[in-house]
Motif scaffolding. Sequence first.
Motif, PDB file in Angstrom:
ATOM      1  N   THR A 276      -5.379  -2.905   5.694  1.00 15.64           N
ATOM      2  CA  THR A 276      -5.130  -3.295   4.309  1.00 15.64           C
ATOM      3  C   THR A 276      -4.643  -4.736   4.217  1.00 15.64           C
ATOM      4  O   THR A 276      -5.073  -5.506   3.345  1.00 15.64           O
ATOM      5  CB  THR A 276      -4.093  -2.351   3.683  1.00 15.64           C
ATOM      6  OG1 THR A 276      -4.584  -1.012   3.722  1.00 15.64           O
ATOM      7  CG2 THR A 276      -3.825  -2.736   2.228  1.00 15.64           C
TER       8      THR A 276
ATOM      9  N   GLU B 232      -5.194  -4.770 -13.604  1.00 19.54           N
ATOM     10  CA  GLU B 232      -4.346  -3.647 -13.177  1.00 19.54           C
ATOM     11  C   GLU B 232      -5.178  -2.394 -12.953  1.00 19.54           C
ATOM     12  O   GLU B 232      -4.951  -1.648 -11.991  1.00 19.54           O
ATOM     13  CB  GLU B 232      -3.296  -3.388 -14.256  1.00 19.54           C
ATOM     14  CG  GLU B 232      -2.295  -2.299 -13.881  1.00 19.54           C
ATOM     15  CD  GLU B 232      -1.225  -2.124 -14.950  1.00 19.54           C
ATOM     16  OE1 GLU B 232      -0.385  -1.236 -14.789  1.00 19.54           O
ATOM     17  OE2 GLU B 232      -1.264  -2.883 -15.932  1.00 19.54           O
TER      18      GLU B 232
ATOM     19  N   PHE C 207      -6.972  -2.747  -9.668  1.00 17.99           N
ATOM     20  CA  PHE C 207      -6.086  -2.558  -8.524  1.00 17.99           C
ATOM     21  C   PHE C 207      -5.908  -1.083  -8.206  1.00 17.99           C
ATOM     22  O   PHE C 207      -5.858  -0.694  -7.044  1.00 17.99           O
ATOM     23  CB  PHE C 207      -4.731  -3.207  -8.819  1.00 17.99           C
ATOM     24  CG  PHE C 207      -3.691  -2.913  -7.769  1.00 17.99           C
ATOM     25  CD1 PHE C 207      -3.736  -3.512  -6.512  1.00 17.99           C
ATOM     26  CD2 PHE C 207      -2.678  -2.012  -8.031  1.00 17.99           C
ATOM     27  CE1 PHE C 207      -2.787  -3.224  -5.559  1.00 17.99           C
ATOM     28  CE2 PHE C 207      -1.726  -1.722  -7.080  1.00 17.99           C
ATOM     29  CZ  PHE C 207      -1.794  -2.327  -5.846  1.00 17.99           C
ATOM     30  N   GLN C 208      -5.789  -0.237  -9.222  1.00 21.58           N
ATOM     31  CA  GLN C 208      -5.629   1.194  -8.988  1.00 21.58           C
ATOM     32  C   GLN C 208      -6.861   1.827  -8.366  1.00 21.58           C
ATOM     33  O   GLN C 208      -6.796   2.919  -7.805  1.00 21.58           O
ATOM     34  CB  GLN C 208      -5.279   1.896 -10.309  1.00 21.58           C
ATOM     35  CG  GLN C 208      -3.906   1.502 -10.847  1.00 21.58           C
ATOM     36  CD  GLN C 208      -3.595   2.198 -12.148  1.00 21.58           C
ATOM     37  OE1 GLN C 208      -4.445   2.941 -12.669  1.00 21.58           O
ATOM     38  NE2 GLN C 208      -2.400   1.992 -12.677  1.00 21.58           N
TER      39      GLN C 208
ATOM     40  N   THR D 197      -8.599   0.210  -5.985  1.00 22.86           N
ATOM     41  CA  THR D 197      -8.836  -0.405  -4.670  1.00 22.86           C
ATOM     42  C   THR D 197      -8.570   0.592  -3.548  1.00 22.86           C
ATOM     43  O   THR D 197      -7.888   1.607  -3.725  1.00 22.86           O
ATOM     44  CB  THR D 197      -7.931  -1.630  -4.499  1.00 22.86           C
ATOM     45  OG1 THR D 197      -6.566  -1.207  -4.649  1.00 22.86           O
ATOM     46  CG2 THR D 197      -8.252  -2.699  -5.529  1.00 22.86           C
TER      47      THR D 197
ATOM     48  N   TYR E 150      -4.788   1.125  -2.575  1.00 25.24           N
ATOM     49  CA  TYR E 150      -4.049   2.064  -3.412  1.00 25.24           C
ATOM     50  C   TYR E 150      -4.402   3.498  -3.033  1.00 25.24           C
ATOM     51  O   TYR E 150      -3.533   4.360  -2.915  1.00 25.24           O
ATOM     52  CB  TYR E 150      -4.395   1.770  -4.878  1.00 25.24           C
ATOM     53  CG  TYR E 150      -3.706   2.683  -5.863  1.00 25.24           C
ATOM     54  CD1 TYR E 150      -2.383   2.451  -6.235  1.00 25.24           C
ATOM     55  CD2 TYR E 150      -4.374   3.765  -6.412  1.00 25.24           C
ATOM     56  CE1 TYR E 150      -1.749   3.292  -7.128  1.00 25.24           C
ATOM     57  CE2 TYR E 150      -3.746   4.609  -7.308  1.00 25.24           C
ATOM     58  CZ  TYR E 150      -2.419   4.358  -7.665  1.00 25.24           C
ATOM     59  OH  TYR E 150      -1.794   5.187  -8.560  1.00 25.24           O
ATOM     60  N   ARG E 151      -5.697   3.752  -2.796  1.00 22.10           N
ATOM     61  CA  ARG E 151      -6.104   5.121  -2.438  1.00 22.10           C
ATOM     62  C   ARG E 151      -5.567   5.496  -1.062  1.00 22.10           C
ATOM     63  O   ARG E 151      -5.156   6.645  -0.841  1.00 22.10           O
ATOM     64  CB  ARG E 151      -7.637   5.206  -2.468  1.00 22.10           C
ATOM     65  CG  ARG E 151      -8.223   5.095  -3.888  1.00 22.10           C
ATOM     66  CD  ARG E 151      -9.674   5.554  -3.907  1.00 22.10           C
ATOM     67  NE  ARG E 151     -10.506   4.738  -3.036  1.00 22.10           N
ATOM     68  CZ  ARG E 151     -11.128   3.648  -3.449  1.00 22.10           C
ATOM     69  NH1 ARG E 151     -11.024   3.251  -4.693  1.00 22.10           N
ATOM     70  NH2 ARG E 151     -11.867   2.940  -2.617  1.00 22.10           N
TER      71      ARG E 151
ATOM     72  N   MET F 143      -2.823   4.407   0.381  1.00 25.41           N
ATOM     73  CA  MET F 143      -1.391   4.692   0.253  1.00 25.41           C
ATOM     74  C   MET F 143      -1.158   6.060  -0.378  1.00 25.41           C
ATOM     75  O   MET F 143      -0.268   6.811   0.027  1.00 25.41           O
ATOM     76  CB  MET F 143      -0.742   3.586  -0.603  1.00 25.41           C
ATOM     77  CG  MET F 143       0.764   3.716  -0.720  1.00 25.41           C
ATOM     78  SD  MET F 143       1.585   3.578   0.877  1.00 25.41           S
ATOM     79  CE  MET F 143       1.277   1.853   1.241  1.00 25.41           C
ATOM     80  N   LYS F 144      -1.984   6.416  -1.357  1.00 25.55           N
ATOM     81  CA  LYS F 144      -1.840   7.722  -2.007  1.00 25.55           C
ATOM     82  C   LYS F 144      -2.161   8.847  -1.033  1.00 25.55           C
ATOM     83  O   LYS F 144      -1.473   9.870  -0.966  1.00 25.55           O
ATOM     84  CB  LYS F 144      -2.762   7.783  -3.232  1.00 25.55           C
ATOM     85  CG  LYS F 144      -2.567   9.037  -4.070  1.00 25.55           C
ATOM     86  CD  LYS F 144      -3.414   8.968  -5.323  1.00 25.55           C
ATOM     87  CE  LYS F 144      -3.210  10.217  -6.171  1.00 25.55           C
ATOM     88  NZ  LYS F 144      -4.038  10.174  -7.402  1.00 25.55           N
TER      89      LYS F 144
END
Length: 298
Positions: free
Chosen positions: A71, A261, A264-265, A267, A270-271, A273-274
């Motif tokens: 990342t 924004e 970014f959600q 990207t 983000y996935r 990290m989730k």
Amino acid sequence: MAEFGFNEHHQNEVINYMRFARSKRGLRVKTIDSCFEELKESRLVEETFTVDEVREMLDGLQAVVRGEVETELINTAHTNVLLIRQLFSQAEKFYLRLQTDISELENRELLEQVAEFEKTDFKSNDKIHQEASKPKLAPLNEGGVSELLHKEITRLQEENGKLKARLRTLETQAMSALDERTRAERALIDIQKVQGEHQVADQSQEVSTLEDTVASLKEDYQRSLSANVASQKDLQQNLMSSKHDLLRVQEQLTLAEKELEKKFQETSAYRNMKDMLTKKNEQIKDIRKRLQRYEPNE
């Protein structure tokens, strides 16, 4: 950085970018350290482990660290692209075509110079920067439509001030002419009392001339006043149009921020990290079940 041939302004720009890169690098290193600490606190609770358990823990840690490093590398590459984009955009405004030499990116001598600068000169500049007052952030797209609108509004205000000053000058001239007429009339009355009718005729001609002059000044004053009123109306209309354009640009900037924004959600960072948080929650639930099975009383 003097050996690179930079002037003071460009050197400060390089320092700002290196400071930004160093802060991002420090955050990523802290994230990796927290991954190891979390593994130690959550999994290393027993005295002995089997080979499969150790392999499982190492595989999980490898996946997390790999994701963090990947990342960061992707983010660094994208950040460099944005930086190059800014430089190219500024160059195209002056019809310049910049060229890059990819081979210079692996020049060990230059890389060592950059590293030496970061260790010595960059630290001293960093202290000076911390002691100095922090500059305020400029609005997005400062050099575009917003700046042109501010300049146009300033120009209109200056022109309006000049017209007001001219109007005051004309009013002063008109009042002076009226005062002069009043003094001439009083002088005429005094002359009529002291001198004869011949002298009164001469003074009447002078008064008539003064009256014509005053009438001419009044006409000039009325024309100037009408022109000033029309100019003020045009200035007010231009000012309102500029304000509307500024509000429209601000609205476009707000929509652009919301769109960024949203992107970014979507990207991969983000996935990832989730997904990592979901896996960690599942691991914690599994550990809790195992603890309840071996130590039900606690």
